[in-house]
Design a protein around this motif. Sequence first.
Motif, PDB file in Angstrom:
ATOM      1  N   SER A 218       0.917  -1.363   0.039  1.00 40.61           N
ATOM      2  CA  SER A 218      -0.016   0.095   0.111  1.00 40.61           C
ATOM      3  C   SER A 218       0.897   1.280   0.238  1.00 40.61           C
ATOM      4  N   VAL A 219       0.360   2.359  -0.392  1.00 38.25           N
ATOM      5  CA  VAL A 219       1.175   3.511  -0.456  1.00 38.25           C
ATOM      6  C   VAL A 219       0.020   4.502   0.108  1.00 38.25           C
TER       7      VAL A 219
ATOM      8  N   THR B 124      -3.643   3.064   0.201  1.00 35.09           N
ATOM      9  CA  THR B 124      -4.196   2.593  -0.754  1.00 35.09           C
ATOM     10  C   THR B 124      -3.552   1.412  -1.564  1.00 35.09           C
TER      11      THR B 124
ATOM     12  N   LEU C 296      -4.489   0.746  -4.544  1.00 34.14           N
ATOM     13  CA  LEU C 296      -4.648   1.002  -5.982  1.00 34.14           C
ATOM     14  C   LEU C 296      -3.586   1.845  -6.585  1.00 34.14           C
ATOM     15  N   GLY C 297      -3.119   1.844  -7.791  1.00 33.56           N
ATOM     16  CA  GLY C 297      -2.091   2.531  -8.454  1.00 33.56           C
ATOM     17  C   GLY C 297      -2.721   3.886  -8.482  1.00 33.56           C
ATOM     18  N   ALA C 298      -1.622   4.864  -8.871  1.00 27.41           N
ATOM     19  CA  ALA C 298      -1.995   6.132  -8.865  1.00 27.41           C
ATOM     20  C   ALA C 298      -3.159   6.531  -9.857  1.00 27.41           C
ATOM     21  N   HIS C 299      -2.938   5.840 -11.197  1.00 26.63           N
ATOM     22  CA  HIS C 299      -4.069   6.149 -12.254  1.00 26.63           C
ATOM     23  C   HIS C 299      -5.395   5.534 -11.845  1.00 26.63           C
ATOM     24  N   GLY C 300      -5.283   4.490 -10.756  1.00 27.38           N
ATOM     25  CA  GLY C 300      -6.657   3.766 -10.484  1.00 27.38           C
ATOM     26  C   GLY C 300      -6.952   4.702  -9.415  1.00 27.38           C
TER      27      GLY C 300
ATOM     28  N   TYR D 196       1.202  11.056  -4.377  1.00 27.04           N
ATOM     29  CA  TYR D 196       0.844   9.454  -4.322  1.00 27.04           C
ATOM     30  C   TYR D 196       2.340   8.857  -3.816  1.00 27.04           C
TER      31      TYR D 196
ATOM     32  N   GLU E 138       6.005   9.340  -5.104  1.00 27.46           N
ATOM     33  CA  GLU E 138       6.408   9.327  -6.643  1.00 27.46           C
ATOM     34  C   GLU E 138       6.146  10.504  -7.377  1.00 27.46           C
TER      35      GLU E 138
END
Length: 161
Positions: free
Chosen positions: A2-3, A64, A66-70, A103, A106
């Motif tokens: 997670s991030v 999260t 989720l990836g950044a775009h997600g 995020y 990154e």
Amino acid sequence: MSVVALIGLGGNLGDVRSRLDAAIDALDATSGIRVVARSRFYRTPPWGHVDQPDFINAAIAVETALGAHGLLDTLLATERAFGRVRDGERWGPRTLDLDLLAYGDEVIDDERLAVPHPRIAERAFVLLPLADIAPEAVLPGQGRVTDLLARVNAAECIPLA
């Protein structure tokens, strides 16, 4: 894995405080997202087009998977679910605005997403809520949140009870 991501929230049409609360709850209920910190609400003057109602702004930190775009797609879907229509007008009145501010550590700059958000350092309405939840966060290429906040005029941004 997670991030931790930082998200700015705002709006100036309708019952904004209730809508922000509901949007935060909706994000927290989304699979792959857990709200881990939340700022106070701030009443802030409009940015850009100043002939509109004041905004209410806040920030949250989420863990999260989720990836950044997600995550961006989830934020945009949440805006739509709460009545936001993106008509191309920048800085205009809105029911709900959710901005992916950072995020993790990154740096992303593509046609859909720029993180850290490129204008954080100019905006007291973003930095004040961020300082509530992540004062020591270092935004790559911009600096530490408290240092950035010290460089802007936040006098017209009023914390709400």
